[in-house]
Design a protein around this motif. Structure first.
Motif, PDB file in Angstrom:
ATOM      1  N   CYS A 229       0.909  -1.082   0.184  1.00 21.67           N
ATOM      2  CA  CYS A 229       0.012   0.068  -0.046  1.00 21.67           C
ATOM      3  C   CYS A 229       0.918   1.072   0.085  1.00 21.67           C
ATOM      4  O   CYS A 229       0.322   2.189  -0.697  1.00 21.67           O
ATOM      5  CB  CYS A 229      -0.959   0.253   1.174  1.00 21.67           C
ATOM      6  SG  CYS A 229      -2.283  -1.266   1.095  1.00 21.67           S
ATOM      7  N   GLY A 230       1.889   1.208   0.748  1.00 17.23           N
ATOM      8  CA  GLY A 230       2.885   2.485   0.689  1.00 17.23           C
ATOM      9  C   GLY A 230       3.580   2.698  -0.413  1.00 17.23           C
ATOM     10  O   GLY A 230       3.693   3.835  -0.940  1.00 17.23           O
ATOM     11  N   ALA A 231       3.766   1.603  -1.015  1.00 20.74           N
ATOM     12  CA  ALA A 231       4.489   1.775  -2.540  1.00 20.74           C
ATOM     13  C   ALA A 231       3.376   2.312  -3.552  1.00 20.74           C
ATOM     14  O   ALA A 231       3.897   2.958  -4.563  1.00 20.74           O
ATOM     15  CB  ALA A 231       4.937   0.265  -2.842  1.00 20.74           C
ATOM     16  N   MET A 232       2.173   2.071  -3.478  1.00 22.66           N
ATOM     17  CA  MET A 232       1.338   2.257  -4.206  1.00 22.66           C
ATOM     18  C   MET A 232       0.903   3.962  -4.159  1.00 22.66           C
ATOM     19  O   MET A 232       0.530   4.782  -4.826  1.00 22.66           O
ATOM     20  CB  MET A 232      -0.043   1.623  -4.213  1.00 22.66           C
ATOM     21  CG  MET A 232       0.167   0.434  -4.617  1.00 22.66           C
ATOM     22  SD  MET A 232      -1.221  -0.737  -4.174  1.00 22.66           S
ATOM     23  CE  MET A 232      -2.493   0.000  -5.186  1.00 22.66           C
ATOM     24  N   THR A 233       1.012   4.504  -2.704  1.00 27.92           N
ATOM     25  CA  THR A 233       0.655   5.888  -2.382  1.00 27.92           C
ATOM     26  C   THR A 233       1.333   7.066  -2.624  1.00 27.92           C
ATOM     27  O   THR A 233       1.004   7.861  -3.075  1.00 27.92           O
ATOM     28  CB  THR A 233       0.170   5.768  -0.733  1.00 27.92           C
ATOM     29  OG1 THR A 233      -0.724   4.808  -0.643  1.00 27.92           O
ATOM     30  CG2 THR A 233      -0.340   7.012  -0.373  1.00 27.92           C
ATOM     31  N   VAL A 234       2.778   6.542  -2.429  1.00 30.33           N
ATOM     32  CA  VAL A 234       3.653   7.879  -2.443  1.00 30.33           C
ATOM     33  C   VAL A 234       3.599   8.473  -4.035  1.00 30.33           C
ATOM     34  O   VAL A 234       3.663   9.631  -4.177  1.00 30.33           O
ATOM     35  CB  VAL A 234       5.023   7.487  -2.022  1.00 30.33           C
ATOM     36  CG1 VAL A 234       6.240   8.418  -2.125  1.00 30.33           C
ATOM     37  CG2 VAL A 234       4.954   6.950  -0.539  1.00 30.33           C
ATOM     38  N   PRO A 235       3.424   7.495  -4.782  1.00 34.32           N
ATOM     39  CA  PRO A 235       3.683   8.182  -6.539  1.00 34.32           C
ATOM     40  C   PRO A 235       2.551   9.140  -6.523  1.00 34.32           C
ATOM     41  O   PRO A 235       2.518  10.050  -7.415  1.00 34.32           O
ATOM     42  CB  PRO A 235       3.752   6.929  -7.140  1.00 34.32           C
ATOM     43  CG  PRO A 235       4.269   5.988  -6.243  1.00 34.32           C
ATOM     44  CD  PRO A 235       3.965   6.256  -4.987  1.00 34.32           C
ATOM     45  N   CYS A 236       1.328   8.480  -6.027  1.00 32.74           N
ATOM     46  CA  CYS A 236       0.148   9.204  -6.258  1.00 32.74           C
ATOM     47  C   CYS A 236       0.276  10.458  -5.924  1.00 32.74           C
ATOM     48  O   CYS A 236      -0.465  11.645  -6.324  1.00 32.74           O
ATOM     49  CB  CYS A 236      -0.969   8.555  -5.661  1.00 32.74           C
ATOM     50  SG  CYS A 236      -2.771   9.450  -5.780  1.00 32.74           S
ATOM     51  N   GLY A 237       1.178  11.268  -4.909  1.00 30.99           N
ATOM     52  CA  GLY A 237       1.126  12.324  -4.393  1.00 30.99           C
ATOM     53  C   GLY A 237       1.620  13.399  -5.641  1.00 30.99           C
ATOM     54  O   GLY A 237       1.131  14.309  -5.532  1.00 30.99           O
ATOM     55  N   PHE A 238       2.507  12.792  -6.370  1.00 30.08           N
ATOM     56  CA  PHE A 238       3.061  13.719  -7.524  1.00 30.08           C
ATOM     57  C   PHE A 238       2.093  13.639  -8.661  1.00 30.08           C
ATOM     58  O   PHE A 238       2.042  14.881  -9.211  1.00 30.08           O
ATOM     59  CB  PHE A 238       4.392  12.863  -7.996  1.00 30.08           C
ATOM     60  CG  PHE A 238       5.583  12.968  -6.753  1.00 30.08           C
ATOM     61  CD1 PHE A 238       6.046  14.075  -6.775  1.00 30.08           C
ATOM     62  CD2 PHE A 238       5.645  11.899  -6.126  1.00 30.08           C
ATOM     63  CE1 PHE A 238       7.274  14.091  -5.904  1.00 30.08           C
ATOM     64  CE2 PHE A 238       6.642  11.771  -5.126  1.00 30.08           C
ATOM     65  CZ  PHE A 238       7.599  12.930  -4.915  1.00 30.08           C
ATOM     66  N   ILE A 239       1.221  12.680  -8.819  1.00 33.00           N
ATOM     67  CA  ILE A 239       0.225  12.937  -9.802  1.00 33.00           C
ATOM     68  C   ILE A 239      -0.804  14.045  -9.164  1.00 33.00           C
ATOM     69  O   ILE A 239      -1.004  14.641 -10.134  1.00 33.00           O
ATOM     70  CB  ILE A 239      -0.849  11.559  -9.739  1.00 33.00           C
ATOM     71  CG1 ILE A 239       0.331  10.277 -10.310  1.00 33.00           C
ATOM     72  CG2 ILE A 239      -1.851  11.812 -10.650  1.00 33.00           C
ATOM     73  CD1 ILE A 239      -0.410   9.055 -10.459  1.00 33.00           C
ATOM     74  N   LEU A 240      -1.107  14.157  -8.095  1.00 35.91           N
ATOM     75  CA  LEU A 240      -2.248  15.415  -7.404  1.00 35.91           C
ATOM     76  C   LEU A 240      -1.258  16.571  -7.859  1.00 35.91           C
ATOM     77  O   LEU A 240      -2.068  17.490  -8.255  1.00 35.91           O
ATOM     78  CB  LEU A 240      -2.370  14.979  -5.991  1.00 35.91           C
ATOM     79  CG  LEU A 240      -3.304  13.840  -5.639  1.00 35.91           C
ATOM     80  CD1 LEU A 240      -3.455  13.740  -4.089  1.00 35.91           C
ATOM     81  CD2 LEU A 240      -4.686  13.851  -6.251  1.00 35.91           C
ATOM     82  N   LEU A 241      -0.110  16.768  -7.521  1.00 34.33           N
ATOM     83  CA  LEU A 241       0.503  18.059  -7.775  1.00 34.33           C
ATOM     84  C   LEU A 241       0.467  18.371  -8.895  1.00 34.33           C
ATOM     85  O   LEU A 241       0.231  19.662  -9.367  1.00 34.33           O
ATOM     86  CB  LEU A 241       1.991  17.732  -7.451  1.00 34.33           C
ATOM     87  CG  LEU A 241       2.881  19.022  -7.472  1.00 34.33           C
ATOM     88  CD1 LEU A 241       2.504  20.130  -6.770  1.00 34.33           C
ATOM     89  CD2 LEU A 241       4.389  18.590  -7.428  1.00 34.33           C
ATOM     90  N   PHE A 242       0.284  17.585 -10.338  1.00 33.68           N
ATOM     91  CA  PHE A 242       0.411  17.919 -11.551  1.00 33.68           C
ATOM     92  C   PHE A 242      -0.898  17.916 -12.300  1.00 33.68           C
ATOM     93  O   PHE A 242      -0.979  18.505 -13.237  1.00 33.68           O
ATOM     94  CB  PHE A 242       1.419  17.184 -12.497  1.00 33.68           C
ATOM     95  CG  PHE A 242       2.794  17.336 -12.213  1.00 33.68           C
ATOM     96  CD1 PHE A 242       3.541  18.443 -12.635  1.00 33.68           C
ATOM     97  CD2 PHE A 242       3.491  16.439 -11.169  1.00 33.68           C
ATOM     98  CE1 PHE A 242       4.705  18.733 -12.192  1.00 33.68           C
ATOM     99  CE2 PHE A 242       4.944  16.665 -11.224  1.00 33.68           C
ATOM    100  CZ  PHE A 242       5.513  17.798 -11.654  1.00 33.68           C
ATOM    101  N   LEU A 243      -1.804  17.436 -11.405  1.00 37.10           N
ATOM    102  CA  LEU A 243      -3.323  17.482 -12.103  1.00 37.10           C
ATOM    103  C   LEU A 243      -4.427  18.138 -11.432  1.00 37.10           C
ATOM    104  O   LEU A 243      -5.641  18.474 -12.157  1.00 37.10           O
ATOM    105  CB  LEU A 243      -3.663  15.763 -12.334  1.00 37.10           C
ATOM    106  CG  LEU A 243      -2.858  15.012 -13.403  1.00 37.10           C
ATOM    107  CD1 LEU A 243      -3.302  13.606 -13.517  1.00 37.10           C
ATOM    108  CD2 LEU A 243      -2.658  15.646 -14.758  1.00 37.10           C
ATOM    109  N   ILE A 244      -4.156  18.512 -10.270  1.00 41.44           N
ATOM    110  CA  ILE A 244      -5.107  19.372  -9.423  1.00 41.44           C
ATOM    111  C   ILE A 244      -5.253  20.939  -9.948  1.00 41.44           C
ATOM    112  O   ILE A 244      -4.158  21.428  -9.791  1.00 41.44           O
ATOM    113  CB  ILE A 244      -4.948  19.327  -7.857  1.00 41.44           C
ATOM    114  CG1 ILE A 244      -5.041  17.660  -7.624  1.00 41.44           C
ATOM    115  CG2 ILE A 244      -6.086  20.058  -7.178  1.00 41.44           C
ATOM    116  CD1 ILE A 244      -6.430  17.198  -7.830  1.00 41.44           C
ATOM    117  N   PRO A 245      -6.208  21.406 -10.601  1.00 38.43           N
ATOM    118  CA  PRO A 245      -6.131  22.684 -10.861  1.00 38.43           C
ATOM    119  C   PRO A 245      -6.499  23.898 -10.174  1.00 38.43           C
ATOM    120  O   PRO A 245      -6.658  25.078 -10.549  1.00 38.43           O
ATOM    121  CB  PRO A 245      -7.304  22.652 -12.055  1.00 38.43           C
ATOM    122  CG  PRO A 245      -8.340  21.871 -11.151  1.00 38.43           C
ATOM    123  CD  PRO A 245      -7.583  20.800 -10.715  1.00 38.43           C
TER     124      PRO A 245
END
Length: 510
Positions: A229-245
């Motif tokens: 679960c940890g290995a899946m969660t951390v990369p998602c943080g960077f996705i939010l940085l570039f996709l939340i408007p």
């Protein structure tokens, strides 16, 4: 009219009187557009092509990113229950109500952060803030794999709760700032169903890990759950940085053109339900919330409703007490969450489509149905199959997406009020959830949980009553607003003397 018309003002300085120009333009109207209007957004046929492209981009980028983050949040939140029934209890020697206290710590921290979270993103860009939070709880999800005592789990649950607490109210607030009345509830539902999907996946994932990885390299299966679960969660943080408007008023997101950013602001203005995000916090508006019915009815409603649907959290405990296998203890509760998903989408879809019917009526129907499964557990039906059925359909009572779409609709004309009510509903729910389960859902009372199940049944009855109150109060507000508009329209224009003003002045004053 072209959206790049040089006669139009630049989007960064969009005057209020010209916002409407950004909503008109070419609009392809054919069988496909009618079909989409019939099955999805009721106003799709009437939208301009530019409006459709904007909503499509928001769905593909913003909604998808928020949904993935919410899915992972629930995956990480629910893995405690799955780990507990899969060997963690024995490995950490968890006794009596220590497991319950882990939930108490989590809920207490989340409760404290609910109201501040909505105001923080009025000052700090949500893209940066939510990304940092997701990375933070991902790191502490990893850390749980190394826990050697229940005291260590207390500390890890505190840190995870701190970072996770901001996601729920902030995501609701962002969605309510971009989508209009015919669009909002369905999008909230699509985002929200990622929650039960994450909870369900956690059970299936734990079952697979237990069967395939338990004991590998001397590491217990429940510890592998936290590692994965940890290995899946951390990369998602960077996705939010570039996709939340962020918000329409301050967005700098890369996938929207300047014309589309201006159109986003114009959509909110035309919708007339949501106030613009200016980044200012008016304390007077927040204090005035205590003088309105919104705070005193909506917040208690969600507190009671939120506790009324908590029977499902005890499903795994019930299955373990009745000698179900480890795999079944994880799979059956996951199936409970799977049932919840179509119910959420159907409720939200109907509430967006049937615009002449209050969202409160849509909320009322599942709550009344919920009296049956909740009553079965409250009065402990004699059949094991009946009790399992009651647990399984517990998710069909959830109406959270429709409720928060209704909150945005009723409080949307004041940004601070919407932020305060949204945060307060979650805050008070988690505040009560920090101590009430420790009293009525003591693990020493399981699996019967007589006090707990009867408390949830009583809360469901009370939430039905408060739903009726909200319907009445909202209709009263609508009638008052309609009368005020009618009075304004009937006010005669002042008589102007033709010999005292020029034709240009008459036209200006009119």
């Amino acid at each position: 009219m072209s959206y790049t018309d040089p006669e139009l003002p630049p989007p960064t300085a969009l005057p209020k009187l010209n916002e409407e120009k950004y909503l008109v333009g070419p609009s392809k109207k054919g069988p496909w557009q009618k079909f989409v209007s019939f099955i999805w957004d009721s106003d799709y046929y009437e939208k301009s092509d530019a409006d459709r492209r904007l909503v499509f981009k928001l769905d593909c980028y913003m909604l998808t990113a928020l949904t993935i983050g919410w899915w992972l949040k629930n995956l990480d939140q629910n893995n405690l229950a799955n780990a507990y029934v899969s060997g963690m209890k024995e490995d950490l020697n968890i006794q009596a109500n220590q497991y319950t206290y882990m939930g108490t710590i989590y809920n207490a921290v989340v409760a404290a952060m609910q109201i501040p979270s909505s105001f923080i993103i009025m000052k700090v860009r949500p893209s940066w803030f939510l990304a940092a939070c997701e990375i933070g709880w991902g790191i502490f999800t990893f850390a749980q794999a190394g826990a050697n005592s229940y005291q260590a789990m207390y500390g890890f649950r505190f840190c995870i709760a701190f970072f996770e607490s901001f996601y729920y109210p902030c995501a609701f607030f962002i969605l309510g700032s971009w989508y209009t009345r015919p669009e909002l509830a369905k999008r909230i539902a699509l985002w929200f169903v990622a929650g039960p999907a994450g909870s369900a996946f956690s059970g299936y994932l734990q079952a697979a890990i237990y069967n395939n990885l338990d004991g590998m390299n001397g590491i217990a299966g429940w510890r592998y759950l936290y590692i994965v679960c940890g290995a899946m969660t951390v990369p998602c943080g960077f996705i939010l940085l570039f996709l939340i408007p962020d918000f329409p008023e301050n967005t700098k997101i890369w996938y929207l053109s300047e014309e589309e950013k201006a159109l986003a602001k114009a959509r909110v203005a035309r919708n007339g339900e949501f106030a613009a995000m200016k980044g200012d916090i008016n304390p007077k508006v927040i204090l005035s919330a205590f003088r309105t019915w919104h705070f005193w009815v909506m917040v208690p409603f969600y507190l009671l409703f939120g506790f009324a649907v908590q029977n499902g959290t005890q499903f795994g405990i019930y299955l373990k007490a009745n000698k179900y296998s480890v795999s079944m203890r994880n799979v059956l509760p996951s199936t409970m969450y799977i049932i919840q998903i179509p119910c959420l989408i159907i409720y939200a879809y109907i509430s967006d489509r049937v615009t002449r019917v209050s969202r409160g009526v849509i909320i009322l129907v599942p709550l009344i149905w919920g009296l049956f499964p909740t009553g079965v557990l409250a009065f402990w039906g004699h059949s094991n199959a009946l009790r399992v059925f009651a647990f399984m359909v517990n998710g069909s009572i959830y109406i959270t997406p429709v409720f928060y779409a209704w909150v945005a609709e009723m409080c949307g004309k004041q940004t601070e009020l919407r932020a305060f009510v949204t945060g307060s509903t979650s805050c008070l729910f988690y505040a009560f959830n920090a101590w009430l389960p420790a009293i009525v859902f003591l693990q020493t009372d399981g699996p019967r949980f007589k006090k707990g199940f009867r408390t949830t049944f009583s809360c469901l009855i009370a939430s039905i009553i408060l739903t009726l109150v909200m319907i009445f109060m909202h209709r009263r507000d609508q009638q008052r607003a309609a009368k005020a508009d009618q009075v304004d329209q009937e006010q005669p224009l002042p008589t102007l003397r033709a010999d005292s003003v020029t034709d240009e002045e008459v036209e200006t004053k009119a």
